[in-house]
Write an enzyme that holds these catalytic residues in place. Structure first.
Site, PDB file in Angstrom:
ATOM      1  N   GLU A 114      10.463   5.636  -2.361  1.00  0.00           N
ATOM      2  CA  GLU A 114       9.393   5.062  -1.534  1.00  0.00           C
ATOM      3  C   GLU A 114       8.170   4.772  -2.397  1.00  0.00           C
ATOM      4  O   GLU A 114       7.775   5.590  -3.224  1.00  0.00           O
ATOM      5  CB  GLU A 114       9.056   6.070  -0.424  1.00  0.00           C
ATOM      6  CG  GLU A 114       8.765   5.461   0.905  1.00  0.00           C
ATOM      7  CD  GLU A 114       9.972   4.743   1.538  1.00  0.00           C
ATOM      8  OE1 GLU A 114      10.130   3.522   1.295  1.00  0.00           O
ATOM      9  OE2 GLU A 114      10.728   5.385   2.274  1.00  0.00           O
ATOM     10  N   HIS A 115       7.599   3.605  -2.166  1.00  0.00           N
ATOM     11  CA  HIS A 115       6.451   3.108  -2.944  1.00  0.00           C
ATOM     12  C   HIS A 115       6.802   2.967  -4.421  1.00  0.00           C
ATOM     13  O   HIS A 115       5.963   3.171  -5.287  1.00  0.00           O
ATOM     14  CB  HIS A 115       5.212   3.992  -2.735  1.00  0.00           C
ATOM     15  CG  HIS A 115       4.620   3.821  -1.371  1.00  0.00           C
ATOM     16  ND1 HIS A 115       3.764   2.799  -1.055  1.00  0.00           N
ATOM     17  CD2 HIS A 115       4.826   4.512  -0.219  1.00  0.00           C
ATOM     18  CE1 HIS A 115       3.452   2.882   0.233  1.00  0.00           C
ATOM     19  NE2 HIS A 115       4.086   3.913   0.768  1.00  0.00           N
ATOM     20  N   THR A 116       8.036   2.643  -4.666  1.00  0.00           N
ATOM     21  CA  THR A 116       8.460   2.354  -6.045  1.00  0.00           C
ATOM     22  C   THR A 116       8.755   0.861  -6.224  1.00  0.00           C
ATOM     23  O   THR A 116       8.778   0.369  -7.337  1.00  0.00           O
ATOM     24  CB  THR A 116       9.749   3.137  -6.390  1.00  0.00           C
ATOM     25  OG1 THR A 116      10.699   2.904  -5.345  1.00  0.00           O
ATOM     26  CG2 THR A 116       9.490   4.617  -6.520  1.00  0.00           C
ATOM     27  N   ASP A 117       8.976   0.148  -5.105  1.00  0.00           N
ATOM     28  CA  ASP A 117       9.511  -1.218  -5.248  1.00  0.00           C
ATOM     29  C   ASP A 117       8.482  -2.234  -5.731  1.00  0.00           C
ATOM     30  O   ASP A 117       8.862  -3.315  -6.163  1.00  0.00           O
ATOM     31  CB  ASP A 117      10.201  -1.694  -3.950  1.00  0.00           C
ATOM     32  CG  ASP A 117       9.249  -1.971  -2.810  1.00  0.00           C
ATOM     33  OD1 ASP A 117       8.104  -1.466  -2.827  1.00  0.00           O
ATOM     34  OD2 ASP A 117       9.639  -2.707  -1.886  1.00  0.00           O
ATOM     35  N   SER A 158      11.142  -1.952   9.313  1.00  0.00           N
ATOM     36  CA  SER A 158      10.869  -3.260   8.748  1.00  0.00           C
ATOM     37  C   SER A 158      11.303  -4.432   9.631  1.00  0.00           C
ATOM     38  O   SER A 158      12.060  -5.312   9.212  1.00  0.00           O
ATOM     39  CB  SER A 158      11.510  -3.370   7.374  1.00  0.00           C
ATOM     40  OG  SER A 158      10.682  -4.185   6.618  1.00  0.00           O
ATOM     41  N   ASP A 180      12.512  -4.547   1.393  1.00  0.00           N
ATOM     42  CA  ASP A 180      12.868  -4.786   2.794  1.00  0.00           C
ATOM     43  C   ASP A 180      13.614  -6.108   2.966  1.00  0.00           C
ATOM     44  O   ASP A 180      14.667  -6.168   3.611  1.00  0.00           O
ATOM     45  CB  ASP A 180      11.612  -4.794   3.674  1.00  0.00           C
ATOM     46  CG  ASP A 180      10.819  -3.507   3.534  1.00  0.00           C
ATOM     47  OD1 ASP A 180      11.357  -2.555   2.950  1.00  0.00           O
ATOM     48  OD2 ASP A 180       9.673  -3.458   3.997  1.00  0.00           O
ATOM     49  N   TYR A 203      -1.986   0.575   2.315  1.00  0.00           N
ATOM     50  CA  TYR A 203      -0.871   0.061   1.504  1.00  0.00           C
ATOM     51  C   TYR A 203      -1.419  -0.806   0.370  1.00  0.00           C
ATOM     52  O   TYR A 203      -1.092  -0.602  -0.796  1.00  0.00           O
ATOM     53  CB  TYR A 203       0.088  -0.755   2.386  1.00  0.00           C
ATOM     54  CG  TYR A 203       1.345  -1.172   1.673  1.00  0.00           C
ATOM     55  CD1 TYR A 203       2.474  -0.363   1.681  1.00  0.00           C
ATOM     56  CD2 TYR A 203       1.397  -2.361   0.953  1.00  0.00           C
ATOM     57  CE1 TYR A 203       3.623  -0.735   1.005  1.00  0.00           C
ATOM     58  CE2 TYR A 203       2.542  -2.739   0.272  1.00  0.00           C
ATOM     59  CZ  TYR A 203       3.653  -1.925   0.312  1.00  0.00           C
ATOM     60  OH  TYR A 203       4.783  -2.294  -0.364  1.00  0.00           O
TER      61      TYR A 203
HETATM   62  C1  GLA Z   1       6.905  -1.106   3.048  1.00  0.00           C
HETATM   63  C2  GLA Z   1       7.043  -2.316   2.129  1.00  0.00           C
HETATM   64  C3  GLA Z   1       8.137  -2.090   1.089  1.00  0.00           C
HETATM   65  C4  GLA Z   1       7.925  -0.758   0.368  1.00  0.00           C
HETATM   66  C5  GLA Z   1       7.693   0.383   1.359  1.00  0.00           C
HETATM   67  C6  GLA Z   1       7.324   1.665   0.677  1.00  0.00           C
HETATM   68  O1  GLA Z   1       8.045  -0.962   3.813  1.00  0.00           O
HETATM   69  O2  GLA Z   1       7.325  -3.470   2.868  1.00  0.00           O
HETATM   70  O3  GLA Z   1       8.167  -3.170   0.186  1.00  0.00           O
HETATM   71  O4  GLA Z   1       6.893  -0.847  -0.546  1.00  0.00           O
HETATM   72  O5  GLA Z   1       6.680   0.061   2.292  1.00  0.00           O
HETATM   73  O6  GLA Z   1       8.368   2.124  -0.103  1.00  0.00           O
END
Ligand code: GLA
Length: 350
Positions: free
Chosen positions: A14-17, A100, A146, A196
């Site tokens: 999570e929060h790596t993409d 998402s 996502d 975010y």
């Molecule tokens: C949201 C964003 C994704 C990702 C997540 C955290 O869902 O749309 O791209 O960054 O947060 O992992």
């Protein structure tokens, strides 16, 4: 023509993409359905919102239509004109649950437009168009996870994706004596998109201070050069990437005990280092941590509400639902929801 695009859940990463990192999501069997046909004007109809919006030219309204119009703008940018169409959407994907739904509507729009007008763009290009709509038009600077998952999902598989190279591998989701469930906290705190974007700025700042082009070049020893808050953010990203790699191995071996521990560790890191959790999701994770047969749990998605993913021995979760429901309701005055999820294929015609 009608298409459907699934939501996604992220097992870990999570929060790596948006930091050139690794993720391990899968597409879930909840969908946005979208139909498209030629029309005199641009018409957007939503069954869920119970609304029809008419436009002479596609434009931004700060509303659900932005996801579709944003996709149209991304096509235009690439030289593909989208003439007036009537687009109708419906969904069984809960909004704000961290599954998402926004990516699903973008992906459904991109795929439908490409197929209907015979643009026939490669799937990866559709992922980029969908993401660009979210980043440039809607204004949330999301990563690629996502839209990628909603497009490339595969039944009975998770996707191990390297967001730097976009190389990916399907990892079989053979749960056998185990199950994955989802608890929706039914809260979505206002600050989710502003925080975010703030995390994204913090990560850019980290790269600047350390003089790196990518998070992948950062070594743990270098983190001490960062001010405290930024050090915590960077530590989360580095450790979360390691957890994804370990999770892929655990999943391949069917070692669910290890996978569960990694999920709990991810939650703690999101709570203490990345600071994107909230008391409602923390409560659910803490409640579950105490219970026999629960192997792991953590918040999923951007944070500040949304859902918790739970990994447990088969049958255990069912027996805890009522107690969790009551405890959560007593604490927050809100009822949580429980979602049964299964992996599914990515966007397709119906
Ligand atoms: C949201 C964003 C994704 C990702 C997540 C955290 O869902 O749309 O791209 O960054 O947060 O992992």
């Amino acid at each position: 023509m009608k298409v459907k695009a699934p939501g996604r859940i992220n097992i870990i990463g999570e929060h790596t993409d948006y930091n050139d990192g690794y993720v391990l999501p899968f597409a879930v069997n909840r969908f946005v359905f979208l139909s498209i046909e030629r029309s005199e004007k641009y018409l957007f109809c939503s069954e869920t919102m119970n609304e029809t919006v008419e436009m002479d030219e596609p434009k931004k309204l700060n509303s659900w239509t932005d996801y579709i119009v944003g996709v149209m703008k991304s096509f235009e940018k690439r030289g593909y004109h989208v003439p007036p169409v009537r687009i109708e959407v419906s969904s069984n994907l809960p909004v704000g649950a961290g599954l998402s739904s926004s990516a699903a509507i973008e992906v459904a729009s991109a795929f439908a437009i490409s197929e209907y007008f015979g643009f026939n763009l490669p799937k990866l290009e559709l992922v980029k168009i969908a993401r660009e709509a979210e980043v440039e038009f809607v204004g949330v600077r999301c990563g690629i996870m996502d839209q990628f998952t909603s497009t490339f999902g595969k039944k009975d598989h998770a996707i191990f994706l390297d967001t730097m190279t976009l190389e990916y591998e399907y990892v079989p989701l053979k749960l056998e004596g185990y199950e994955i469930d989802l608890v929706d906290s039914n809260v979505k705190h206002e600050l989710s998109s502003s925080e975010y974007n703030k995390r994204r700025r913090e990560c850019e700042e980290i790269l600047k201070i350390l003089g790196k082009k990518s998070f992948r070049e950062i070594r743990e020893e270098e983190l001490s050069k960062l001010p405290d808050t930024l050090r915590k953010r960077a530590q989360h990203v580095l450790e979360e990437n390691k957890r994804v790699l370990e999770s892929v191995e655990a999943l391949k071996k069917g070692d669910f005990e290890t996978l569960g521990k990694l999920l709990f560790a991810s939650h703690e890191s999101l709570r203490d280092l990345y600071e994107v959790s909230c008391e409602e999701t923390d409560f659910i994770v803490d409640f579950l941590r105490e219970k026999d047969g629960i192997l792991g749990a953590r918040m999923v998605g951007g944070g500040f509400g949304g859902s918790v993913i739970v990994l447990s021995k088969k049958g255990v979760f069912e027996s805890l639902k009522e107690e969790l429901f009551e405890a959560y309701k007593e604490q927050f005055g809100i009822e949580p929801s429980f979602l049964q999820i299964e992996s599914t294929d990515g966007v397709q015609r119906v």
